[in-house]
Design a protein around this motif. Structure first.
Motif, PDB file in Angstrom:
ATOM      1  N   UNK A   1      27.558  -3.792 -11.923  1.00  0.00           N
ATOM      2  CA  UNK A   1      26.576  -4.772 -11.924  1.00  0.00           C
ATOM      3  C   UNK A   1      25.607  -4.822 -10.967  1.00  0.00           C
ATOM      4  N   UNK A   2      25.922  -3.785  -9.840  1.00  0.00           N
ATOM      5  CA  UNK A   2      25.516  -3.607  -8.544  1.00  0.00           C
ATOM      6  C   UNK A   2      23.781  -2.818  -9.148  1.00  0.00           C
ATOM      7  N   UNK A   3      24.177  -2.137 -10.065  1.00  0.00           N
ATOM      8  CA  UNK A   3      22.804  -1.601 -10.487  1.00  0.00           C
ATOM      9  C   UNK A   3      22.307  -2.337 -11.198  1.00  0.00           C
ATOM     10  N   UNK A   4      22.708  -3.349 -11.885  1.00  0.00           N
ATOM     11  CA  UNK A   4      21.462  -4.026 -12.710  1.00  0.00           C
ATOM     12  C   UNK A   4      20.904  -4.984 -11.193  1.00  0.00           C
ATOM     13  N   UNK A   5      21.634  -4.994  -9.788  1.00  0.00           N
ATOM     14  CA  UNK A   5      21.417  -6.039  -9.219  1.00  0.00           C
ATOM     15  C   UNK A   5      19.599  -5.480  -8.228  1.00  0.00           C
ATOM     16  N   UNK A   6      20.216  -3.775  -8.325  1.00  0.00           N
ATOM     17  CA  UNK A   6      19.195  -3.003  -7.670  1.00  0.00           C
ATOM     18  C   UNK A   6      18.057  -3.291  -9.200  1.00  0.00           C
ATOM     19  N   UNK A   7      17.983  -3.159 -10.215  1.00  0.00           N
ATOM     20  CA  UNK A   7      17.098  -3.251 -11.169  1.00  0.00           C
ATOM     21  C   UNK A   7      16.766  -5.092 -10.801  1.00  0.00           C
ATOM     22  N   UNK A   8      16.945  -5.485 -10.613  1.00  0.00           N
ATOM     23  CA  UNK A   8      16.468  -6.922  -9.574  1.00  0.00           C
ATOM     24  C   UNK A   8      15.247  -6.506  -8.939  1.00  0.00           C
ATOM     25  N   UNK A   9      16.031  -6.011  -7.944  1.00  0.00           N
ATOM     26  CA  UNK A   9      14.959  -5.152  -6.830  1.00  0.00           C
ATOM     27  C   UNK A   9      14.052  -4.688  -6.771  1.00  0.00           C
ATOM     28  N   UNK A  10      14.005  -4.310  -7.149  1.00  0.00           N
ATOM     29  CA  UNK A  10      12.871  -3.096  -7.727  1.00  0.00           C
ATOM     30  C   UNK A  10      11.880  -3.729  -9.028  1.00  0.00           C
ATOM     31  N   UNK A  11      12.380  -4.671  -9.811  1.00  0.00           N
ATOM     32  CA  UNK A  11      11.433  -5.234 -10.587  1.00  0.00           C
ATOM     33  C   UNK A  11      10.379  -6.376  -9.417  1.00  0.00           C
ATOM     34  N   UNK A  12      11.628  -7.045  -8.818  1.00  0.00           N
ATOM     35  CA  UNK A  12      11.005  -8.634  -7.355  1.00  0.00           C
ATOM     36  C   UNK A  12       9.642  -7.147  -6.522  1.00  0.00           C
ATOM     37  N   UNK A  13      10.418  -5.974  -5.836  1.00  0.00           N
ATOM     38  CA  UNK A  13       9.580  -5.328  -5.166  1.00  0.00           C
ATOM     39  C   UNK A  13       7.979  -4.535  -5.840  1.00  0.00           C
ATOM     40  N   UNK A  14       7.981  -4.389  -6.893  1.00  0.00           N
ATOM     41  CA  UNK A  14       7.300  -3.880  -7.990  1.00  0.00           C
ATOM     42  C   UNK A  14       6.604  -5.271  -8.442  1.00  0.00           C
ATOM     43  N   UNK A  15       6.524  -6.253  -8.290  1.00  0.00           N
ATOM     44  CA  UNK A  15       5.667  -7.771  -8.822  1.00  0.00           C
ATOM     45  C   UNK A  15       5.156  -7.815  -7.411  1.00  0.00           C
ATOM     46  N   UNK A  16       6.141  -7.708  -6.102  1.00  0.00           N
ATOM     47  CA  UNK A  16       5.736  -7.658  -4.231  1.00  0.00           C
ATOM     48  C   UNK A  16       3.795  -7.090  -4.864  1.00  0.00           C
ATOM     49  N   UNK A  17       4.884  -5.897  -4.692  1.00  0.00           N
ATOM     50  CA  UNK A  17       3.625  -4.641  -4.500  1.00  0.00           C
ATOM     51  C   UNK A  17       2.191  -5.274  -5.606  1.00  0.00           C
ATOM     52  N   UNK A  18       2.052  -5.620  -6.589  1.00  0.00           N
ATOM     53  CA  UNK A  18       1.558  -5.158  -7.353  1.00  0.00           C
ATOM     54  C   UNK A  18       0.472  -6.698  -7.271  1.00  0.00           C
ATOM     55  N   UNK A  19       0.926  -7.734  -7.016  1.00  0.00           N
ATOM     56  CA  UNK A  19       0.368  -9.296  -6.266  1.00  0.00           C
ATOM     57  C   UNK A  19      -0.305  -8.594  -5.406  1.00  0.00           C
ATOM     58  N   UNK A  20       0.418  -8.099  -3.835  1.00  0.00           N
ATOM     59  CA  UNK A  20      -0.184  -7.748  -3.004  1.00  0.00           C
ATOM     60  C   UNK A  20      -1.637  -6.613  -3.049  1.00  0.00           C
ATOM     61  N   UNK A  21      -1.891  -5.987  -3.832  1.00  0.00           N
ATOM     62  CA  UNK A  21      -2.749  -4.300  -4.267  1.00  0.00           C
ATOM     63  C   UNK A  21      -3.976  -5.717  -5.023  1.00  0.00           C
ATOM     64  N   UNK A  22      -3.407  -6.782  -5.285  1.00  0.00           N
ATOM     65  CA  UNK A  22      -4.465  -7.180  -6.119  1.00  0.00           C
ATOM     66  C   UNK A  22      -4.440  -6.490  -7.711  1.00  0.00           C
TER      67      UNK A  22
END
Length: 134
Positions: free
Chosen positions: A14-35
């Motif tokens: 479950x912790x590994x799955x939650x890490x996946x959610x954090x990774x996806x959130x960060x990747x999407x946040x970076x994509x929006x932030x970079x334009x």
């Protein structure tokens, strides 16, 4: 052996799955932030590669690992926990960790080989359950 110890590999998964959610959130946040994207609409085929990889990996966490969670629960219910099941469960989590690394950052061969190993381990757990209930 205390039979609830089998839940620790499940908690780790479950912790590994939650890490996946954090990774996806960060990747999407970076994509929006970079334009790289103009909105928070990440439709498949229109999202940056890192976000797409995170999305695909997260979806995969709800395929094979679900069979793992179910068999762990069944083994717990029938008091079918021994060192064998515990070892297989931890090896499954280790294989899924390698699969995560291979899916998000590592070579494709690591992802494929670790998925196959995890597949064999979950099959072994189900065969073990079947033998125990015969």
């Amino acid at each position: 052996m205390l039979k609830t110890v089998i839940f620790w590999p499940a908690i780790a998964q479950v912790a590994l799955i939650l890490v996946g959610y954090v990774y996806l959130f960060c990747a999407r946040l970076a994509a929006v932030g970079s334009g790289a994207v103009t909105s928070t609409d990440f439709a498949p085929g229109e999202e940056p590669a890192e976000s797409a990889a995170g999305r695909r990996h997260l979806a995969n966490q709800f395929e094979l690992p679900m069979l793992f969670f179910v068999v762990i629960g069944f083994l717990f219910l029938i008091d079918g926990i021994s060192i064998l099941e515990l070892a297989l469960a931890w090896l499954f989590v280790a294989a899924r960790l390698l699969h995560t690394i291979g899916s998000l950052k590592g070579p494709l061969t690591l992802r494929h080989s670790s998925f196959f190993a995890a597949f064999l381990l979950v099959v072994a757990l189900w065969v073990d359950l079947a033998i125990r209930i015969l």
